[in-house]
Motif scaffolding. Sequence first.
Motif, PDB file in Angstrom:
ATOM      1  N   SER A 129       0.636  -1.173   0.011  1.00  0.00           N
ATOM      2  CA  SER A 129      -0.142  -0.015  -0.204  1.00  0.00           C
ATOM      3  C   SER A 129       1.085   1.325   0.190  1.00  0.00           C
ATOM      4  O   SER A 129       0.584   2.401  -0.760  1.00  0.00           O
ATOM      5  N   ALA A 130       2.031   1.242   0.640  1.00  0.00           N
ATOM      6  CA  ALA A 130       2.878   2.460   0.824  1.00  0.00           C
ATOM      7  C   ALA A 130       3.572   2.783  -0.453  1.00  0.00           C
ATOM      8  O   ALA A 130       3.511   3.788  -0.757  1.00  0.00           O
ATOM      9  N   TYR A 132       2.372   1.978  -3.255  1.00  0.00           N
ATOM     10  CA  TYR A 132       1.538   2.018  -4.401  1.00  0.00           C
ATOM     11  C   TYR A 132       0.833   3.655  -4.278  1.00  0.00           C
ATOM     12  O   TYR A 132       0.448   4.068  -5.142  1.00  0.00           O
ATOM     13  N   LEU A 133       0.967   4.268  -2.946  1.00  0.00           N
ATOM     14  CA  LEU A 133       0.588   5.427  -2.898  1.00  0.00           C
ATOM     15  C   LEU A 133       1.025   6.426  -4.030  1.00  0.00           C
ATOM     16  O   LEU A 133       0.510   7.473  -4.415  1.00  0.00           O
TER      17      LEU A 133
END
Length: 318
Positions: A129-130, A132-133
């Motif tokens: 997630s990090a 992909y941010l």
Amino acid sequence: MATLTDEQRAVDGPPADRPPTKRPAFHLNRQGRAAHVFLIPWQLGFLLITAVPLFASLYLAFTDYDILNPPEWSGLENFRRMVDDEQFWASVKVTLVYVVVSVPLQLGFALLLALILDRGLSGLAFYRSAFYLPSLLGTSVAIAILWREIFGDAGLINKGLALIGIDGESWLQNPKTALATLIVLNVWTFGSPMVIFLAGLRQIPDELYEAAKVDGAGVWRQFAHVTVPLLTPIIFFNLILQTIGAFQTFTQAHIISGGTGGPANSTLFYTLYVYQQGFVAFDMGYASALAWVLMAVIGAVTALHFLASKYWVFYGDN
């Protein structure tokens, strides 16, 4: 007259004198009508927001139109004008350099991180997630402004260099480094292809790596002869998406250069030049012609990728 038991009815079917019951066909038609009703908003949006403006711009590409006055037919004059337009060729050069340099760097960095994450790190969901941010924020105005502050004259980069005694100048005001900062920004938005690479790596069977180890293959040979060939469809998919996106880059160059494409046209992206002609010079006919040339180039490059893919992309049935 003998009566049929339930078991006989189940085996023999309905009596011969009574035709089998057919399910009414109106159920499918009613569902079809309902589907079309729900599709109406999308169809209206596609027609009014995409199709009509698309064909309107095609007509305007052959006209002399300044928005304030009715368009006047000019034939191929807008396309002939490009041949002698130095700004046009400058924007073409900047865009091609950006695409050719930034896309391979971005995909290579995304694949490297995907390989690291595929090794079974704890907290994988958080890292995924990090990482992909940046893909979500990289094309935003806020990130472009942040990038301008980082690479500006008194930005974070120069402050870090000052700590070791180096007096740096503005990276954005130097024609030799301005485009490089935008390339770094595009490489930084590696999250989307990284997630796709990670999903592809998870689909490669472990048995293939074990067989390669038995044959004496080291890490690099496993990567070259197992990982890369099986990952070529994913590489091809990411290559197409990121190439098209790189050709369409606009926000970063507009914010960092203040809409001028400076310094010395070093950040004059093709899309920025289209914007300048259409919404600054109000030469909408020429801007429409430029937009259709960009569309043709993207289509041609995509077609070349598909033609070349048969020589290096390997699918499961190959």
